[in-house]
Design a protein around this motif. Structure first.
Motif, PDB file in Angstrom:
ATOM      1  N   TYR A 132      44.164  37.071  37.275  1.00 47.09           N
ATOM      2  CA  TYR A 132      44.105  38.505  37.565  1.00 47.09           C
ATOM      3  C   TYR A 132      45.165  39.302  36.802  1.00 47.09           C
ATOM      4  O   TYR A 132      45.305  40.505  37.012  1.00 47.09           O
ATOM      5  CB  TYR A 132      44.237  38.741  39.061  1.00 47.09           C
ATOM      6  N   GLY A 158      35.979  40.344  41.633  1.00 46.17           N
ATOM      7  CA  GLY A 158      37.251  41.063  41.680  1.00 46.17           C
ATOM      8  C   GLY A 158      37.583  41.714  40.356  1.00 46.17           C
ATOM      9  O   GLY A 158      37.961  42.894  40.299  1.00 46.17           O
ATOM     10  N   TYR A 184      40.901  28.576  40.585  1.00 49.94           N
ATOM     11  CA  TYR A 184      40.967  29.606  39.552  1.00 49.94           C
ATOM     12  C   TYR A 184      42.298  29.524  38.808  1.00 49.94           C
ATOM     13  O   TYR A 184      43.327  29.154  39.399  1.00 49.94           O
ATOM     14  CB  TYR A 184      40.805  31.001  40.162  1.00 49.94           C
ATOM     15  N   ASP A 226      37.295  38.798  45.597  1.00 44.96           N
ATOM     16  CA  ASP A 226      36.693  37.504  45.284  1.00 44.96           C
ATOM     17  C   ASP A 226      36.598  36.611  46.516  1.00 44.96           C
ATOM     18  O   ASP A 226      35.595  35.910  46.710  1.00 44.96           O
ATOM     19  CB  ASP A 226      37.498  36.791  44.192  1.00 44.96           C
ATOM     20  N   THR A 227      37.625  36.619  47.340  1.00 51.04           N
ATOM     21  CA  THR A 227      37.605  35.782  48.538  1.00 51.04           C
ATOM     22  C   THR A 227      36.411  36.117  49.427  1.00 51.04           C
ATOM     23  O   THR A 227      35.688  35.231  49.885  1.00 51.04           O
ATOM     24  CB  THR A 227      38.916  35.954  49.335  1.00 51.04           C
ATOM     25  N   SER A 252      47.224  42.563  44.809  1.00 52.70           N
ATOM     26  CA  SER A 252      46.628  41.306  45.282  1.00 52.70           C
ATOM     27  C   SER A 252      46.201  40.468  44.079  1.00 52.70           C
ATOM     28  O   SER A 252      45.058  40.046  43.963  1.00 52.70           O
ATOM     29  CB  SER A 252      45.429  41.595  46.198  1.00 52.70           C
ATOM     30  N   THR A 253      47.163  40.224  43.170  1.00 48.87           N
ATOM     31  CA  THR A 253      46.847  39.550  41.910  1.00 48.87           C
ATOM     32  C   THR A 253      47.258  38.077  41.885  1.00 48.87           C
ATOM     33  O   THR A 253      47.159  37.429  40.842  1.00 48.87           O
ATOM     34  CB  THR A 253      47.489  40.279  40.721  1.00 48.87           C
ATOM     35  N   THR A 281      53.114  34.232  40.666  1.00 44.90           N
ATOM     36  CA  THR A 281      52.207  34.663  39.602  1.00 44.90           C
ATOM     37  C   THR A 281      52.993  35.100  38.371  1.00 44.90           C
ATOM     38  O   THR A 281      52.620  34.790  37.229  1.00 44.90           O
ATOM     39  CB  THR A 281      51.306  35.803  40.099  1.00 44.90           C
ATOM     40  N   THR A 319      46.177  34.452  42.730  1.00 47.69           N
ATOM     41  CA  THR A 319      44.879  33.829  43.008  1.00 47.69           C
ATOM     42  C   THR A 319      44.950  33.046  44.313  1.00 47.69           C
ATOM     43  O   THR A 319      45.855  32.241  44.518  1.00 47.69           O
ATOM     44  CB  THR A 319      44.455  32.889  41.873  1.00 47.69           C
ATOM     45  N   LYS A 320      43.993  33.304  45.189  1.00 42.36           N
ATOM     46  CA  LYS A 320      43.950  32.630  46.478  1.00 42.36           C
ATOM     47  C   LYS A 320      43.145  31.333  46.432  1.00 42.36           C
ATOM     48  O   LYS A 320      43.298  30.468  47.283  1.00 42.36           O
ATOM     49  CB  LYS A 320      43.396  33.581  47.541  1.00 42.36           C
ATOM     50  N   SER A 374      42.126  40.052  44.327  1.00 40.96           N
ATOM     51  CA  SER A 374      41.767  38.708  44.790  1.00 40.96           C
ATOM     52  C   SER A 374      41.026  38.718  46.121  1.00 40.96           C
ATOM     53  O   SER A 374      40.177  37.861  46.373  1.00 40.96           O
ATOM     54  CB  SER A 374      43.013  37.821  44.894  1.00 40.96           C
ATOM     55  N   GLY A 382      34.086  34.058  41.732  1.00 42.32           N
ATOM     56  CA  GLY A 382      35.334  34.455  41.082  1.00 42.32           C
ATOM     57  C   GLY A 382      35.172  35.520  40.026  1.00 42.32           C
ATOM     58  O   GLY A 382      36.068  35.713  39.196  1.00 42.32           O
TER      59      GLY A 382
END
Length: 367
Positions: A281, A231, A276, A208-209, A268-269, A298, A271-272, A205, A228
Motif C-alpha cells: 500500500y 483497496g 500480501y 481489502d479486508t 491504514s497502509t 511498514t 498490510t493486514k 487495507s 487484495g
C-alpha cells in the motif's frame, strides 16, 4: 537518510508516521526519524494513545500531578495527549516552516464518541486547537454525515483539519466540498486562507479486508485476481476525484486567493493479510501531492526493500474502474462495504477510547 524512503519522498509522497508516544519523543526516536528517514509528519488516533498510555512510566509524573490537581479522567486524557502532540509539533516546526506549512504536521483526533454530533465536534476541535497551541497541529474529524458540516465549520474558523475515516469516493467528494466551502466561508470572514491546510485520509487495507471476506463468502476464487485489489483500486479512484477537484473553477478561485491543496492521505497502509507484500500500500499508491501515513513496521519494510517505480496512480485510474466493476459483478455491494467500514471505524476508535479511559482511571487511582 534512508535511500528508499528518500526516493519515495522525491516522488512526491510525504511520509508521516502513524504513531506517537512520549517514549518516542523523549528517547530521541522521533527526532531521528525526522533527520534520517524523511519523516515529515505524525498521525495519531485513540488506538495509538491507548497503547502509549498503557505502556511504560513516561506518563507517571504527569499522572501524579493530574491526580493532585483533582483532574477527571477526561481532563487527564486531554492533558496527556495534547502535551505529546504539542511536543511533537515543536520537533516538526523546522519542517513546517521549510515547507510553508504543507508538512511538519501532527494530528490529534476529536473524541470518537462525538462522531455523530456536529456541534460537539466543532466545539472540541476548537478546544484541542487552543490547547495544543501550535500552528502545525491538524485536528482530525471523521467523515461521518455529522462530520461533514463540522469540517466546513472548523475550516471556516481558520483551523487546519485532517479528515479521517474516508472509505468511499462519494463521501470523499463531500469532504472536498466541505473544504472548499469552509475556505470560502473563511475568506468571506476576512481570514487569511493561506494559513489553512487540510488532508483527506482515505483508508486502504480495511477495504481489502472487508471485500476479500465477502469475495470468499461468494466463492470467488483468488485466482481471478480480485483478492487484495479493491483497496488500491478504490484509492486510485479517489485520486481521480482529487484531480478533477483541482480543475474546478471554485478551486481555481480559492487557489488564487492563497488556498492550499487538500492532499489525499493514504491511511491504514499496513498490510493486514500476511500473504500480501508488506509494502503493497506504499509502492502501489505513489503519486504527487499525496501523504502516506505508515506504522513503524511498514516504514521499516519500505526502507529495507521498498521500490519506487514512479507514479503508480494517475496512469492506472482506468484499470481501477475495471477492477471495481469486476468486484461489483462478482456480487460485492461496495456501497454496503463503505457503510460497514465507516460504522466499524467509529466503533473501533470508541472501543480504544474506552480502553484509554480505563487505563487512565486505573493510573490515577494508583498515582
Amino acid at each position: 537518510m534512508t535511500t528508499r524512503l528518500a526516493a519515495l519522498a522525491g516522488a512526491g509522497v510525504s511520509i508521516w508516521l502513524d504513531d506517537l508516544s512520549r517514549d518516542r519523543i523523549n528517547s530521541g526516536n522521533l527526532a531521528s526519524l525526522i533527520s534520517d528517514s524523511s519523516v515529515t509528519g505524525v498521525t495519531t488516533n485513540p488506538t495509538i494513545f491507548a497503547a502509549a498510555l498503557a505502556d511504560g512510566e513516561a506518563y507517571a509524573q504527569q499522572m501524579k500531578e493530574l491526580k493532585a490537581s483533582g483532574a477527571s479522567v477526561a481532563e487527564a486524557i486531554t492533558s496527556m495527549t495534547t502535551t505529546d502532540v504539542r511536543d511533537a509539533c515543536d520537533l516538526f516546526m523546522e519542517t513546517y516552516r521549510a515547507t510553508d506549512g504543507v508538512d511538519g504536521r501532527v494530528s490529534i483526533e476529536v473524541d470518537p464518541g462525538l462522531a455523530n454530533d456536529t456541534d460537539a465536534t466543532v466545539a472540541q476541535a476548537a478546544e484541542l486547537h487552543r490547547l495544543v497551541d501550535r500552528e502545525n497541529v491538524l485536528i482530525k474529524i471523521p467523515a461521518t454525515e455529522a462530520g461533514i458540516p463540522a469540517i466546513r465549520r472548523t475550516i471556516a474558523a481558520g483551523i487546519s483539519v485532517n479528515v479521517t475515516l474516508i472509505f468511499s469516493t462519494k463521501r470523499y467528494g463531500e469532504v472536498i466540498d466541505a473544504y472548499f466551502s469552509g475556505l470560502e466561508d473563511a475568506k468571506a470572514a476576512g481570514i487569511d486562507i493561506s494559513t489553512i491546510h487540510s488532508v483527506a485520509s482515505f483508508f486502504i487495507s480495511r477495504v481489502d479486508t472487508e471485500v476479500d471476506k465477502r469475495l470468499a463468502a461468494l466463492g470467488v476464487e483468488p485466482t481471478r485476481g480480485l483478492t487484495g485489489a479493491s483497496g488500491i483500486a478504490n484509492a486510485r479512484l479517489a485520486y481521480e476525484v482529487f484531480l478533477k477537484s483541482i480543475e474546478d473553477p471554485r478551486w481555481e478561485a480559492l487557489a488564487a486567493a492563497g488556498g492550499n491543496l487538500q492532499r489525499p492521505l493514504w491511511a491504514s497502509t499496513g498490510t493486514k493479510n500476511p500473504a500480501y507484500p508488506d509494502t503493497l500500500y506504499v509502492t502501489e499508491l505513489i503519486a504527487a501531492h499525496t501523504v502516506n501515513t505508515m506504522p513503524q513496521a511498514t516504514m521499516d519494510a519500505f526502507a529495507d526493500h521498498g521500490t519506487v517505480r514512479g507514479d503508480r496512480v494517475t496512469g492506472l485510474i482506468d484499470p481501477a474502474h475495471g477492477t471495481m466493476k469486476m468486484v461489483a459483478d462478482a456480487g460485492v455491494d461496495f456501497s454496503d462495504v463503505e457503510q460497514v467500514l465507516e460504522t466499524e471505524g467509529v466503533e473501533k476508535f470508541m472501543k480504544s477510547w474506552n480502553e484509554l479511559e480505563e487505563t487512565v482511571r486505573t493510573a490515577l487511582d494508583e498515582a
